[in-house]
Design an enzyme around this catalytic site. Structure first.
Site, PDB file in Angstrom:
ATOM      1  N   SER A   1       0.796  -1.228   0.000  1.00 52.77           N
ATOM      2  CA  SER A   1       0.000   0.000   0.000  1.00 52.77           C
ATOM      3  C   SER A   1       0.829   1.279   0.000  1.00 52.77           C
ATOM      4  O   SER A   1       0.362   2.307  -0.466  1.00 52.77           O
ATOM      5  CB  SER A   1      -0.974  -0.005   1.180  1.00 52.77           C
ATOM      6  N   HIS A  55      -5.537  -3.234  -2.750  1.00 55.12           N
ATOM      7  CA  HIS A  55      -5.225  -2.274  -3.826  1.00 55.12           C
ATOM      8  C   HIS A  55      -5.219  -2.899  -5.215  1.00 55.12           C
ATOM      9  O   HIS A  55      -5.031  -2.197  -6.207  1.00 55.12           O
ATOM     10  CB  HIS A  55      -3.878  -1.605  -3.558  1.00 55.12           C
ATOM     11  N   LYS A 107     -11.672   0.907  -1.836  1.00 61.24           N
ATOM     12  CA  LYS A 107     -10.643   1.502  -2.700  1.00 61.24           C
ATOM     13  C   LYS A 107     -11.128   1.472  -4.154  1.00 61.24           C
ATOM     14  O   LYS A 107     -11.968   2.264  -4.514  1.00 61.24           O
ATOM     15  CB  LYS A 107      -9.318   0.811  -2.434  1.00 61.24           C
TER      16      LYS A 107
HETATM   17  C1  LIG Z   1      -6.841  -0.025   3.251  1.00 61.44           C
HETATM   18  C2  LIG Z   1      -6.289  -1.359   3.544  1.00 61.44           C
HETATM   19  C3  LIG Z   1      -6.900  -2.201   4.486  1.00 61.44           C
HETATM   20  C4  LIG Z   1      -8.045  -1.754   5.345  1.00 61.44           C
HETATM   21  O1  LIG Z   1      -9.224  -1.714   4.631  1.00 61.44           O
HETATM   22  P1  LIG Z   1     -10.417  -0.776   5.152  1.00 61.44           P
HETATM   23  O2  LIG Z   1     -11.611  -1.308   4.477  1.00 61.44           O
HETATM   24  O3  LIG Z   1     -10.067   0.604   4.749  1.00 61.44           O
HETATM   25  O4  LIG Z   1     -10.472  -0.961   6.648  1.00 61.44           O
HETATM   26  C5  LIG Z   1      -6.383  -3.473   4.644  1.00 61.44           C
HETATM   27  N1  LIG Z   1      -5.302  -3.886   3.942  1.00 61.44           N
HETATM   28  C6  LIG Z   1      -4.682  -3.088   3.062  1.00 61.44           C
HETATM   29  C7  LIG Z   1      -3.495  -3.603   2.307  1.00 61.44           C
HETATM   30  C8  LIG Z   1      -5.151  -1.800   2.843  1.00 61.44           C
HETATM   31  O5  LIG Z   1      -4.523  -0.996   1.995  1.00 61.44           O
END
Ligand SMILES: *Cc1c(COP(=O)(O)O)cnc(C)c1O
Length: 393
Positions: free
Chosen positions: A183, A211, A243
């Site tokens: 990320s 992602h 995302k």
């Molecule tokens: C954003 C993210 C999460 C958390 O997801 P949310 O739905 O925002 O709580 C978990 N793992 C990764 C790799 C992320 O980038």
């Protein structure tokens, strides 16, 4: 100093130290929907820091589905999934996600953070071991600690380091956990090699593709599609909806046994209110758009190539990323914050990412691209970057 006299002087000192180290975080207050242009404090900005990679967070069809479902189901989930909060539209979304990922079942969670806590702590306990890439997302690291399993980190994307650690382990269950797309760096995990080593040691592989879903692979099915890996190879496949999908929530896809185990044992699934049904309805629509509008992925690839070409010409230090996450390495936290502020003053929003989110000495500007950007807007970002990095050298 405020804080003295309220019994929290210790905390106030800690906050002051953070400020001095340029590690203090504060929030912007956004007044509009996500998109290429957003307004903050009455000012318009070009937005290069959101994770809305496909431009679906404010898509009219996604919004309309949300509204229609809210008319039918109301707003609140009302109860947990195991009481009576599991609605027909949640169920429909689970079935659609299973089909999309090519897995027998999928299970929804309210957030990705909660999905990771629930999955890892349901699968492992004392006597087990978890092996994590050291750059894994915080929610995965926290989940490993919460599970009570023996916790080991391997060097970033280093399969031989993982091999050594697995060889030395006598644990009953061994779970190898990695981000699919990292990320804060934007690079891909070496999944085919991780599959091989994990299978060699009779472990299970879990991939968090927060992602990758929507963005990677021809159909947008994420890193499993990109590397052509089936359920046998990646038995625990986790993704988020906040995302690329532009909504909220998360899911895990896998076998019937995996999903039933999580329904019985994942505490962050059991002891929480179901996500609002309207969010599930909106996610169903965005899933359809992810599949039918492949032009969003094509446009994104073109913008990524444009950005990388331009940034390299400016002599900026990019990372080995072919994804919409395109960090510019800065190093020093203070300089990263200065650059981010200078960009903001020029009307461009790019976040400075600092320790402890990333290792010490690797502060960076985290540029994220979206299908909602135009070629001209990416050009504008490059022009402003040229100016602010040139001025402050
Ligand atoms: C954003 C993210 C999460 C958390 O997801 P949310 O739905 O925002 O709580 C978990 N793992 C990764 C790799 C992320 O980038």
């Amino acid at each position: 100093m405020s804080g003295l006299g309220d019994g929290f002087s210790d905390l106030a000192e800690q906050l002051a130290a953070r400020k001095q180290q340029h590690l203090y975080r504060s929030r912007l207050i956004t007044e509009t929907a996500q998109g290429a242009d957003i307004r903050i404090g009455g000012q318009s900005y070009l937005n290069f820091c959101s994770n809305d990679y496909l431009g679906l967070a404010n898509h009219p069809q996604v919004v309309a589905s949300f509204q229609k479902a809210a008319d039918h189901y109301g707003v609140g989930g009302g109860a947990s999934h195991l009481v009576n909060g599991h609605s027909a539209v949640h169920h429909e979304l689970e079935e659609a996600l299973a089909e999309f990922t090519g897995r027998p079942r999928a299970l929804l969670f309210s957030t990705g953070y909660m999905a990771n806590l629930g999955i890892i702590s349901a699968l492992l306990g004392r006597g087990d071991a978890v092996f994590q890439d050291r750059l894994n997302h915080a929610s995965l690291l926290d989940a490993g600690l919460l599970s009570g399993a023996r916790f080991q980190r391997f060097k970033h994307a280093d399969v031989s380091d993982l091999d050594k650690k697995l060889s030395a382990s006598a644990a009953r269950r061994k779970l190898v956990v990695t981000d699919g797309v990292f990320s804060m760096d934007g690079d891909l995990a070496p999944l085919p090699e991780l599959v091989q080593v994990t299978q060699k040691h009779n472990g299970w592989l879990m991939v968090d593709d927060a992602h990758g879903f929507g963005c990677l692979g021809e159909q947008g099915q994420g890193c499993a599609e990109y590397f052509n890996l089936d359920q046998q190879q990646v038995p625990v496949l986790m993704g988020t909806l906040g995302k690329g999908f532009g909504t909220a929530g998360a899911f895990v896809a896998g076998s019937d046994t995996l999903i039933e185990t999580l329904i019985q044992q994942a505490r962050s699934y059991i002891y929480t209110t179901a996500m609002p049904p309207a969010v599930a309805a909106a996610s169903l629509t965005s899933l359809q758009l992810v599949q039918s509008e492949s032009w969003r992925r094509e446009k994104l690839s073109a913008l990524i190539a444009q950005f990388r070409r331009g940034a390299e010409q400016l002599g900026l230090e990019l990372m080995a990323s072919q994804t919409p996450i395109q960090p510019i390495m800065v190093g020093d936290s203070e300089r990263a914050v200065q650059l981010s502020n200078a960009l903001k003053a020029a009307g461009v929003l790019v976040t400075a990412i600092r320790p402890p989110t990333v290792p010490a000495g690797t502060a960076r500007l985290r540029v994220t691209l979206s299908a909602s950007h135009s070629e001209q807007q990416v050009g504008q970002l490059l022009d402003v970057l040229a100016r602010v990095t040139g001025e402050s050298k």
